[in-house]
Write an enzyme that holds these catalytic residues in place. Sequence first.
Site, PDB file in Angstrom:
ATOM      1  N   HIS A  82       0.822  -1.209   0.000  1.00 40.78           N
ATOM      2  CA  HIS A  82       0.000   0.000   0.000  1.00 40.78           C
ATOM      3  C   HIS A  82       0.857   1.261   0.000  1.00 40.78           C
ATOM      4  O   HIS A  82       0.369   2.340  -0.343  1.00 40.78           O
ATOM      5  CB  HIS A  82      -0.987  -0.009   1.174  1.00 40.78           C
ATOM      6  CG  HIS A  82      -0.411   0.375   2.502  1.00 40.78           C
ATOM      7  ND1 HIS A  82      -0.079  -0.553   3.473  1.00 40.78           N
ATOM      8  CD2 HIS A  82      -0.128   1.585   3.042  1.00 40.78           C
ATOM      9  CE1 HIS A  82       0.375   0.075   4.543  1.00 40.78           C
ATOM     10  NE2 HIS A  82       0.365   1.370   4.311  1.00 40.78           N
ATOM     11  N   ASP A 112       0.108  -7.439   1.812  1.00 46.03           N
ATOM     12  CA  ASP A 112       0.517  -6.042   1.925  1.00 46.03           C
ATOM     13  C   ASP A 112       2.039  -5.895   1.924  1.00 46.03           C
ATOM     14  O   ASP A 112       2.600  -5.113   2.683  1.00 46.03           O
ATOM     15  CB  ASP A 112      -0.071  -5.402   3.183  1.00 46.03           C
ATOM     16  CG  ASP A 112       0.022  -3.873   3.136  1.00 46.03           C
ATOM     17  OD1 ASP A 112       0.132  -3.322   2.023  1.00 46.03           O
ATOM     18  OD2 ASP A 112       0.012  -3.232   4.203  1.00 46.03           O
ATOM     19  N   SER A 189       4.682   2.609   7.964  1.00 47.25           N
ATOM     20  CA  SER A 189       4.328   1.472   7.122  1.00 47.25           C
ATOM     21  C   SER A 189       5.507   1.038   6.260  1.00 47.25           C
ATOM     22  O   SER A 189       6.116   1.854   5.577  1.00 47.25           O
ATOM     23  CB  SER A 189       3.145   1.824   6.218  1.00 47.25           C
ATOM     24  OG  SER A 189       1.980   2.045   6.967  1.00 47.25           O
TER      25      SER A 189
END
Length: 343
Positions: A82, A112, A189
């Site tokens: 992402h 992910d 992230s």
Amino acid sequence: MLDFSQDLTADETISSQKTAAPVDDQALLDAYSNAVIGVTERVGPAVVRVETIATRSSSRERGGRGSGIVISPDGLVLTNSHVVGSSKQIRIRDSEGGVTDARVLGVDPDTDLALLRADVSRNLQFAALGNSKNLRRGQLVVAIGNPLGFESTVTAGVVSALGRSIRSVNGRTIEDVIQTDAALNPGNSGGPLVSSSAEVIGINTAIINGAQGICFAVASNTAQFVLSEIIRHGHVRRAYIGVSAQTAPIPRRHAVVAGIDNTMGALLAQLEPDGPAAGAGLLPGDVVTRLDGVDIHGVDDLIRALDRDRIDRTLQMEVLRMGRARAIDIHPIERKALARQTG
């Protein structure tokens, strides 16, 4: 005459313990600090900022930022899918301020994760992937990343839980996820979750908005599998049967007649006209209860069962059709990269 020697000895012992306690506490705090410092000094230089560059072809497309971890000296970088999105232009910035372009070797929205290759002529600082199966609840972990634009930020905490399941951005379930209370924020992230032995045991992937201290990382063993598949095939190989499905209850009377224990199954909603499921004779409304000897209690079980080991094999699928059990042979094929179907 009364003898107080034993009582005095006991009092002295208690007094000595009380005096020694702060020293022990200080030693523990020093050990904790030294562990975090050691991890940061060893792994910190391998953490990079990942920047995606907006293209002029779409006025709605915006660039983004996240973190990544270099896992080999020739420039392999793990991050979140992402973070990368659909961007074709990516830059990475290392801890020394060096900036270089990177290309996407492969993405896996199901976990992910994404694998990049930095275009560099020099060896980069890198960190090793550890074995996430060795983790224990309560174990010290350190998160390193670039939250909210603040580069090289370090937070520490513990492994709160193991074996969690969360939803990926495309709705599929990511299995074997690590829960931690190490503080994470947008921008973390793709950064590493690191053990006290300076091994990367997770890739930070998600936070729960509004919650305090509930954060998640994809386990390093999952990351190891994904990167090996991307290096070999350019994507993660999974089986595909061409259906959309949803979890649905099984009426007790149907389970009794069919001789099964399932209370839930995977209800087939739509079938691809030329897919393996349609070719095998499956119909919308069929409820899958078992595949290749594995009980199916919902759509997540069906997704998990359709792994790479079941590609190009003839499997037996057990379904309920109009309340009656049927066994159907089906031959899954390899799912195309980035396909959006359920399975």
